[in-house]
Motif scaffolding. Structure first.
Motif, mmCIF file in Angstrom:
data_model
loop_
_atom_site.group_PDB
_atom_site.id
_atom_site.type_symbol
_atom_site.label_atom_id
_atom_site.label_comp_id
_atom_site.label_asym_id
_atom_site.label_seq_id
_atom_site.Cartn_x
_atom_site.Cartn_y
_atom_site.Cartn_z
ATOM 1 N N THR A 251 93.973 9.388 1.459
ATOM 2 C CA THR A 251 95.379 9.029 1.255
ATOM 3 C C THR A 251 95.856 9.459 -0.130
ATOM 4 O O THR A 251 96.952 10.024 -0.258
ATOM 5 C CB THR A 251 95.581 7.509 1.436
ATOM 6 O OG1 THR A 251 95.217 7.166 2.771
ATOM 7 C CG2 THR A 251 97.020 7.117 1.193
ATOM 8 N N LEU A 252 95.053 9.212 -1.162
ATOM 9 C CA LEU A 252 95.468 9.590 -2.515
ATOM 10 C C LEU A 252 95.618 11.104 -2.644
ATOM 11 O O LEU A 252 96.544 11.590 -3.299
ATOM 12 C CB LEU A 252 94.488 9.051 -3.558
ATOM 13 C CG LEU A 252 94.456 7.531 -3.695
ATOM 14 C CD1 LEU A 252 93.427 7.112 -4.730
ATOM 15 C CD2 LEU A 252 95.825 6.986 -4.047
ATOM 16 N N PHE B 247 92.338 1.180 -3.583
ATOM 17 C CA PHE B 247 91.990 2.404 -4.297
ATOM 18 C C PHE B 247 90.758 3.049 -3.661
ATOM 19 O O PHE B 247 90.731 4.253 -3.398
ATOM 20 C CB PHE B 247 91.739 2.096 -5.777
ATOM 21 C CG PHE B 247 91.171 3.242 -6.555
ATOM 22 C CD1 PHE B 247 91.958 4.337 -6.868
ATOM 23 C CD2 PHE B 247 89.857 3.234 -6.970
ATOM 24 C CE1 PHE B 247 91.431 5.403 -7.583
ATOM 25 C CE2 PHE B 247 89.329 4.288 -7.686
ATOM 26 C CZ PHE B 247 90.128 5.377 -7.991
ATOM 27 N N ASP B 248 89.744 2.244 -3.393
ATOM 28 C CA ASP B 248 88.512 2.739 -2.792
ATOM 29 C C ASP B 248 88.767 3.288 -1.387
ATOM 30 O O ASP B 248 88.313 4.379 -1.040
ATOM 31 C CB ASP B 248 87.484 1.600 -2.759
ATOM 32 C CG ASP B 248 86.090 2.074 -2.446
ATOM 33 O OD1 ASP B 248 85.700 3.161 -2.912
ATOM 34 O OD2 ASP B 248 85.367 1.349 -1.731
ATOM 35 N N LEU C 262 97.931 0.255 -9.173
ATOM 36 C CA LEU C 262 97.188 1.509 -9.391
ATOM 37 C C LEU C 262 97.823 2.340 -10.505
ATOM 38 O O LEU C 262 97.125 2.899 -11.355
ATOM 39 C CB LEU C 262 97.133 2.326 -8.102
ATOM 40 C CG LEU C 262 96.138 1.874 -7.057
ATOM 41 C CD1 LEU C 262 96.279 2.718 -5.802
ATOM 42 C CD2 LEU C 262 94.729 1.971 -7.594
ATOM 43 N N MET C 263 99.142 2.423 -10.480
ATOM 44 C CA MET C 263 99.837 3.186 -11.519
ATOM 45 C C MET C 263 99.639 2.546 -12.895
ATOM 46 O O MET C 263 99.525 3.244 -13.900
ATOM 47 C CB MET C 263 101.329 3.305 -11.186
ATOM 48 C CG MET C 263 101.622 4.108 -9.931
ATOM 49 S SD MET C 263 100.972 5.780 -9.977
ATOM 50 C CE MET C 263 101.994 6.484 -11.241
ATOM 51 N N TYR C 264 99.578 1.222 -12.941
ATOM 52 C CA TYR C 264 99.338 0.525 -14.207
ATOM 53 C C TYR C 264 97.959 0.896 -14.757
ATOM 54 O O TYR C 264 97.811 1.223 -15.930
ATOM 55 C CB TYR C 264 99.448 -0.995 -14.014
ATOM 56 C CG TYR C 264 99.344 -1.763 -15.303
ATOM 57 C CD1 TYR C 264 100.467 -1.983 -16.089
ATOM 58 C CD2 TYR C 264 98.126 -2.252 -15.752
ATOM 59 C CE1 TYR C 264 100.377 -2.666 -17.291
ATOM 60 C CE2 TYR C 264 98.022 -2.944 -16.941
ATOM 61 C CZ TYR C 264 99.148 -3.149 -17.708
ATOM 62 O OH TYR C 264 99.053 -3.809 -18.898
ATOM 63 N N PRO D 62 95.755 -9.175 -7.090
ATOM 64 C CA PRO D 62 94.426 -9.341 -7.700
ATOM 65 C C PRO D 62 93.698 -8.004 -7.836
ATOM 66 O O PRO D 62 93.892 -7.090 -7.037
ATOM 67 C CB PRO D 62 93.691 -10.255 -6.724
ATOM 68 C CG PRO D 62 94.739 -10.879 -5.883
ATOM 69 C CD PRO D 62 95.911 -9.951 -5.880
ATOM 70 N N LYS D 63 92.848 -7.928 -8.853
ATOM 71 C CA LYS D 63 92.110 -6.677 -9.109
ATOM 72 C C LYS D 63 91.278 -6.270 -7.901
ATOM 73 O O LYS D 63 91.156 -5.083 -7.606
ATOM 74 C CB LYS D 63 91.236 -6.808 -10.350
ATOM 75 C CG LYS D 63 90.124 -7.819 -10.202
ATOM 76 C CD LYS D 63 89.294 -7.945 -11.457
ATOM 77 C CE LYS D 63 88.241 -9.029 -11.245
ATOM 78 N NZ LYS D 63 87.540 -9.346 -12.438
#
Length: 154
Positions: free
Chosen positions: A89-90, A81-82, A54-56, A73-74
């Motif tokens: 959480t984010l 992320f979703d 995620l940071m990348y 994997p993406k």
């Protein structure tokens, strides 16, 4: 000011990617990540690597399909992320880190005053205030109702 102490603190040359979390950064984030759901199989993915992915994405702005192969994997990174966006959480991670930064700067954890300027405020100020906004809105509603494109379902 850059001092030898500060340079060492911000040196990311020993990391795989500059966006990867250091051990100290991971110690701050790890407790904020929810545990796996009870029941079913144990989590097989390494959460630190998901965060690194995620940071990348966030630091480089690359496309999801351009994530390096040595990260998860993406689809895995995107799914977390979703999920973390949906369950808050984010937002919790951001808020906790925000408070810690303010406390380190010897400020109150939450600001005492805020100024909010949104696009609507700017638009109404340009057009002459709430009265002119109301007139524009009313005209738009009337014209849509008269046209054949506006319909209601009964």
């Amino acid at each position: 000011m850059w001092t030898s102490k500060n340079r060492g603190r911000y040196d990311r040359s020993k990391l795989r990617y500059p966006s990867d979390l250091t051990d100290d950064e991971w110690k701050l984030v790890e407790p904020l990540i929810p545990a796996g759901k009870p029941g079913g199989d144990k989590r097989t993915v390494i959460m630190r690597e998901v965060m690194n992915g995620l940071m990348y994405i966030l630091s480089t702005g690359c496309q999801w399909r351009a994530i390096p192969k040595d990260l998860p994997p993406k689809s895995t990174i995107y799914d977390y992320f979703d999920l973390w966006t949906y369950d808050g959480t984010l937002d919790r991670i951001h808020h906790a880190l925000y408070e810690q930064c303010r406390e380190q700067a010897q400020r109150e954890a939450s600001p005492t005053a805020a100024i909010i300027i949104d696009s609507q405020s700017v638009k109404s100020a340009e057009k002459g205030g709430p009265t002119s906004i109301r007139m524009v809105t009313m005209r738009a509603k009337r014209s849509r109702a008269r046209s054949g494109t506006f319909s209601s379902i009964l």
